[in-house]
Scaffold this active site. Structure first.
Site, PDB file in Angstrom:
ATOM      1  N   GLU A   1      49.159  46.231  37.967  1.00  0.00           N
ATOM      2  CA  GLU A   1      48.378  45.044  37.586  1.00  0.00           C
ATOM      3  C   GLU A   1      49.137  44.121  36.638  1.00  0.00           C
ATOM      4  O   GLU A   1      49.161  42.903  36.806  1.00  0.00           O
ATOM      5  CB  GLU A   1      47.047  45.441  36.942  1.00  0.00           C
ATOM      6  CG  GLU A   1      45.975  45.890  37.929  1.00  0.00           C
ATOM      7  CD  GLU A   1      46.108  47.349  38.312  1.00  0.00           C
ATOM      8  OE1 GLU A   1      47.034  48.028  37.824  1.00  0.00           O
ATOM      9  OE2 GLU A   1      45.270  47.832  39.100  1.00  0.00           O
TER      10      GLU A   1
ATOM     11  N   HIS B   1      34.135  51.286  37.150  1.00  0.00           N
ATOM     12  CA  HIS B   1      34.177  50.256  38.190  1.00  0.00           C
ATOM     13  C   HIS B   1      32.981  49.303  38.111  1.00  0.00           C
ATOM     14  O   HIS B   1      32.690  48.628  39.091  1.00  0.00           O
ATOM     15  CB  HIS B   1      34.163  50.899  39.584  1.00  0.00           C
ATOM     16  CG  HIS B   1      35.474  51.472  40.010  1.00  0.00           C
ATOM     17  ND1 HIS B   1      35.979  52.634  39.509  1.00  0.00           N
ATOM     18  CD2 HIS B   1      36.399  51.020  40.899  1.00  0.00           C
ATOM     19  CE1 HIS B   1      37.151  52.890  40.091  1.00  0.00           C
ATOM     20  NE2 HIS B   1      37.434  51.926  40.921  1.00  0.00           N
TER      21      HIS B   1
END
Lengths: 336, 335
Positions: A71, A140
């Site tokens: 990322e 999440h």
């Protein structure tokens, strides 16, 4: 039906939020050869939420670029590419993963212009799914938009409607500064009608999604439809609620919020972030600063419970802002 | 100078003029930074000040291989890189002062020198933070079909960051035109390399990612240039990223706040015997390429350039406070 009605009906079609985003991506890729999409599983796989499905076949691996699970580096590479003349769209699979790239977003994207004395702009768009409701548990499901909205140098937007899903991306790409676009995961399957000619939308201004006179409900993103449902329920009890969709968290269109509150004299903020240090706290403070003397009641907030989002459905739903809680908050304000 | 650096394939430019140029560039950095150290003591320069003294051969050797259209990304110890890239010394000094005439309008200071005109993109104070940017800049060049190199300078401390590994992997995977230049000065602030890394041969880490890599004596400007030239040539030929580990040493403290309790004075003195400026000038003298008048002339020119830079900075203006919120966004935005 008039002729005009018929024309409108023919020119609009049923579409999902996901498809509207995909159309926006496709449109941007066709319009500007400097645009490319980069992220985890955006290509071969078709996007974690299937937003970019089909684009890999149409535009190829150079412009629909699958990345490793890195990322920080693919986000930083998006910033570098933007510095060097491209218009990258970087998808981060979920806001939770964006924390691995927070250094690049906050320390580079947001600061480079200021630190360089205005020499560079960073025209990158980060697309980040956010929010809870799919029983994906605590790593999440969070809503961290408010953290990004804290940072000068970033623009933060949250398309809630089909029109905004279709139109915000192009507006964001036209902006010379980094734009973080949050897409609530529960909206992807939302279906509705959209004008075939739907195009770019303003990302500077909030909009009133439902007019009302008794209370202003202020929200954005995934909470918009829960808030509209609450307004509907309140109407049945003769409470007229105005619903303001912020659309942009930074810059915050305080003018539209304050104008609404000045009319209704009451405000409830609905935010899927946690209450402590929430974006709702910022909106509340702005109302105190700008409309205190027109208030008939203290500003109220409906936020996510102060827990990491749990997995079981009943607990997840209990943690999140729900229409019933919004209705209750309004009724408490109205002294009902 | 090492035998390797003098091998025929590795010395394309060992003319007197070229070597004098390298010497002059190293002296410019050395004297500029010594002056900065003094100005810091006089409180003209504030904040963090990270001096590069001892490491000049790295910047001088690598910069000699770059073209004007190439890009440079550096760290917070980047005065030398900026000056050698062509950022006017006046604008760099004014930036150190925080004056509006500085290369970053005074907004960045010592750690954030920027100059788009010379394609100098910082000035990054987050260790390894520049590596992903360099990867992205190279990606843009690659996608636009521009035959450019992005040179990315960073220290041995950056090797411990995840971004180092992610960036090397991505650059290799996509065969991007990046020259990674690791300035291995043996200390990440005060932590010696072997106290932080299980593998202290840093170029081996690059090899794992299939990035062509080598280590050179970073105190030998000719060796640095020769390696950097091979690597930039390879990048221009489409070979993908290259990794150059330059083994060097900083003679000064990490920053002006560092009492250097973590290393012996004897170690510093030992390394000073490898001083890249003294070393090149001694070798040039031995081989008859440095004339008696050369070094004094370089020193005089450098002194004049530095004094002009100081005068420029002294005469500079403070940015008006009314401009505080300027350049947070490109267009005016009221948050």
């Amino acid at each position: 039906m008039t002729d005009a009605d018929i024309t409108v009906a023919a020119a609009s079609r049923t579409i999902t939020y996901r498809d509207a985003l995909r159309e926006a991506l496709r449109d941007a890729l066709l319009r500007d050869e400097r645009v490319f999409l980069m992220g985890e599983d955006v290509g071969c796989y078709g996007g974690c939420y299937a937003v970019s499905k089909g684009l890999y076949d149409e535009f190829g691996p150079d412009r629909i670029r699958d990345t490793p699970l890195s990322e920080s580096t693919f986000v930083g590479a998006g910033i570098g590419a933007a510095l060097n003349g491209m218009r990258p769209i970087v998808e981060i699979m979920t806001v939770n993963f964006s924390l691995l790239a927070l250094d690049q977003i906050v320390n580079n994207a947001a600061t480079l212009r200021h630190m360089s004395g205005g020499q560079v702009s960073v025209p990158v768009v980060f697309r980040i799914p956010t929010g809870a409701g799919r029983q994906l548990a605590a790593q999440h499901s969070h809503s961290l938009e408010g953290w990004y909205a804290h940072v000068p140098g970033l623009r933060v937007v949250a398309p809630a409607t089909l029109e905004d899903a279709r139109g915000m991306l192009w507006t964001a790409l036209q902006d010379p500064d980094p734009v973080v676009m949050f897409e609530h995961v529960m909206l992807y399957n939302m279906e509705g009608t959209l004008d075939a000619a739907a195009g770019p939308v303003d990302i500077d201004r909030a909009v009133v999604r439902r007019p009302g006179t008794d209370v202003t409900l202020i929200t954005y993103g995934g909470s918009l439809f829960k808030t509209l449902a609450a307004a509907q329920a309140l109407a049945a009890d003769n409470v007229s609620a105005e619903v303001v969709d912020l659309r942009s968290l930074r810059p915050l269109d305080a003018e539209t919020v304050l104008a609404s509150v000045a009319r209704t004299r009451r405000a409830v903020i609905v935010d899927e972030g946690w209450r402590t240090g929430s974006f709702a706290a910022e909106v509340s403070a702005r109302i105190m600063e700008g409309a205190f003397w027109s208030l008939d009641a203290p500003v109220a907030r409906v936020c996510t419970a102060e827990v990491p989002i749990p997995y079981p459905r009943h607990l997840e739903q209990a943690a999140l802002p729900q229409p019933a809680a919004i209705v209750a908050a309004v009724k408490a304000l109205m002294g009902a | 100078m090492t035998d390797q650096s003098l091998a025929p394939h590795a010395k394309p430019r060992l003319t007197r003029d070229h070597l004098l140029g390298l010497l002059r560039q190293m002296v410019r950095i050395r004297r500029f930074e010594e002056r900065c150290g003094e100005l810091y003591q006089q409180e003209k320069i504030r904040g963090f000040l990270h001096l590069y003294i001892g490491e000049e051969a790295v910047a001088a050797g690598v910069m000699a291989c770059l073209h004007p259209e190439d890009a440079v990304v550096a760290t917070y110890r980047e005065h030398g890189h900026a000056i050698l890239r062509g950022v006017p010394m006046t604008a760099v000094m004014a930036e150190m002062y925080g004056k509006a005439e500085g290369c970053s309008r005074g907004r960045g200071g010592s750690m954030h020198l920027f100059d788009v005109g010379t394609r100098f993109f910082g000035g990054n104070a987050i260790v390894a933070g520049g590596l992903p940017l360099a990867v992205g800049m190279a990606l843009a060049d690659r996608m636009r079909g521009r035959p450019r190199v992005t040179a990315c300078f960073f220290g041995d401390g950056a090797v411990a960051e995840g971004e180092f590994h992610e960036s090397l992997n991505l650059a290799a995977l996509w065969k991007l035109p990046v020259l990674f230049v690791c300035e291995n000065n043996l200390y990440a602030m005060g932590t010696r390399l072997d106290r932080a890394q299980s593998q202290t041969d840093l170029h081996l880490k690059a090899a794992v990612y299939q990035v062509a890599s080598e280590a050179v004596d970073g105190m030998d400007v000719v060796a640095v240039e020769a390696a950097a030239r091979r690597m930039t040539d390879a990048i221009r030929d489409g070979a993908g990223p290259q990794f150059l580990e330059c083994r060097t040493y900083r003679f000064r403290a990490h920053s002006m706040f560092d009492p250097q309790l973590y290393r012996d004075k004897a170690e510093v003195e030992d390394w000073k015997r490898h001083d890249p400026v003294a070393r090149l000038s001694a070798w040039m003298r031995e081989t008859g390429m440095l004339h008696d008048a050369d070094l004094p002339a370089i020193e005089r020119e450098t002194e004049a350039e530095i004094e002009a830079a100081v005068a420029f900075a002294e005469a500079g203006q403070w940015e008006p406070v009314e401009d505080l919120a300027k350049d947070v966004y490109t267009r005016e935005v009221h948050p």
